[in-house]
Design an enzyme around this catalytic site. Structure first.
Site, short mmCIF file in Angstrom:
data_model
loop_
_atom_site.label_atom_id
_atom_site.label_comp_id
_atom_site.label_asym_id
_atom_site.label_seq_id
_atom_site.Cartn_x
_atom_site.Cartn_y
_atom_site.Cartn_z
N SER A 60 0.85 -1.19 0.00
CA SER A 60 0.00 0.00 0.00
C SER A 60 0.88 1.25 0.00
CB SER A 60 -0.96 -0.04 1.19
OG SER A 60 -1.95 0.96 1.09
N HIS A 95 -7.35 -4.97 -2.05
CA HIS A 95 -6.20 -4.14 -1.71
C HIS A 95 -5.30 -4.89 -0.74
CE1 HIS A 95 -3.72 -0.67 -1.22
NE2 HIS A 95 -3.99 -0.57 0.06
N ASP A 131 -8.04 -4.47 -6.78
CA ASP A 131 -7.66 -3.39 -5.86
C ASP A 131 -8.59 -2.20 -6.11
OD1 ASP A 131 -6.38 -1.21 -4.52
OD2 ASP A 131 -4.48 -2.29 -4.61
#
Length: 407
Positions: free
Chosen positions: A59, A352, A315
């Site tokens: 991330s 994600h 994502d």
């Protein structure tokens, strides 16, 4: 002791961004300062410098790994960038714009401080509406890679094969799990096509249709497009870190209703350009301090570094299309030698960094070390599921019951 709502918002948001140096530290300077400190500590303790140096993150941490490869590519040997938000300010613009799209089909809050403001969590139901879309994508795209295995592995072909307008029925009444309303279809199509200003200029990448849109965890589409996009995570990051000058701290007053007013008042024409702006003490724009200045990673290549990038096809916050576009550009710049320095792996169905109907359990650190230290490039990565009753104690409840839990 439970901190009050204002303190919670300050902790979880980006209020530190009012300090121009904190912005730069957050963007890239932390790696610049801490890397030599870490190497000096290692040398002092062990009496020698480290043989190899790695930076690993997912991330925003994946963004840090790519920023390090660009800015400090002479300092590391291996880079693992998971779900890299290397265009994070643009992704934040897409988040706020997406919340405004959802608001057009949402029910307003009926009472309390937020009365009359859109409750975007009412726009879709995960287990009804998004599950329907996921099943429709699987029906059109599962077998495109040659195997009907409940995974969409040919993501590119799927974007041509799947048609939201025709492959998902349109409701004549209320949505009931067999259809979407015309309004829901319009909003979903807009959000996948990507944010644009009123002149039609794309401000961030599009998002591919993936079966992983059905993801009940915090990594999934629904959470990122509703709870995260309306506060405090994305709005306060945009308000205080990514725009120059930052928004007045009055955005904190009252917290939820004020943040929602900020979100629903966000303009792609007048506010989005502020991620490129500088003003006064804010001498670097967000697109300067947050992103890799050299997407060809020239310093990394010169040192002979190696990078693995991994991302979920589903994502919902950092578009895998943006990452694929970067990798295609990297390959165009370096030619046939590109895969000797960086490789990209896209995980079918994964949200994600994790979650979704996906095999989201894998060891890329080991693969990176073998590449850097033994010269063995990662031609393939073995990934497994985290199903109920499987070997991994951390269960991903989105793993289909028809799969082996350890698939």
């Amino acid at each position: 002791h439970q901190p009050d709502a204002t303190v919670n918002a300050a902790i979880n948001g980006g209020v530190f961004g009012i300090d121009p140096q904190a912005r730069i530290d957050y963007g890239y300077n932390a790696v610049c300062v801490l890397t030599p400190m870490a190497k000096a500590l290692i040398a002092r303790y062990y009496g020698k410098n480290p043989d190899r140096s790695y930076i690993v993150g997912s991330s925003n941490g994946g963004r840090h790994a790519m920023v390090a490869a660009s800015r400090f590519g002479d300092q590391y040997d291996g880079y693992l960038a998971g779900s890299p938000g290397f265009n994070l300010p643009k992704a934040a613009v897409a988040q706020l714009w997406g919340a405004n799209q959802l608001a057009t089909i949402s029910t307003p809050f009926a009472s309390g401080a937020k009365a009359g403001l859109a409750d975007v969590s009412t726009a879709f139901t995960t287990t009804r509406d998004l599950k329907l879309v996921s099943n429709a994508i699987l029906a059109k795209c599962d077998a495109l890679d040659g195997a009907a295995d409940k995974l969409v592995s040919d993501l590119t072909a799927c974007q041509s094969a799947f048609n939201l307008a025709t492959d998902v029925p349109t409701c004549t009444g209320a949505p009931d799990g067999t259809c979407l309303t015309a309004g829901q279809k319009t909003v979903l199509a807009n959000m996948h096509a990507g944010v644009r200003n009123t002149a039609g200029t794309a401000l961030y990448a599009s998002f591919p249709y993936s079966e992983g849109i059905y993801n009940t965890s915090s990594s999934g589409w629904f959470t990122w497009k509703t709870a995260n996009a309306t506060g405090p995570r994305d709005p306060l990051a945009m308000a205080f870190v990514f725009t120059s000058p930052p928004t007045s701290p009055s955005v904190m007053t009252g917290v939820d209703p004020t943040i929602l007013n900020f979100v629903f008042g966000f303009s792609v024409d007048t506010d989005a350009p502020k991620i490129f702006a500088t003003q006064g003490v804010y001498t670097e724009s967000a697109m300067s301090f947050m992103t890799p200045p050299d997407l060809n990673m020239s310093k990394m290549v010169a040192r002979g570094g190696r990078m693995i990038v991994v991302q979920g096809a589903a994502d919902p916050v950092f578009s895998v299309n943006d990452t694929i576009n970067w990798y295609q550009g990297f390959k165009s710049a370096l030619g046939e030698s590109a895969s000797g320095y960086a490789r990209l792996f896209v995980v079918p169905g994964m949200g994600h960094s994790r979650g979704g109907p996906a095999t989201d359990n894998y060891d890329l650190v080991d693969a990176l070390v073998k590449w850097v230290e033994n010269g063995v490039p990662p031609d393939a990565i073995t990934a497994t599921a985290r199903g109920t009753g499987g070997a991994n104690p951390s269960v991903n409840t989105d793993v289909p019951a028809s799969w082996s839990p350890n698939r």
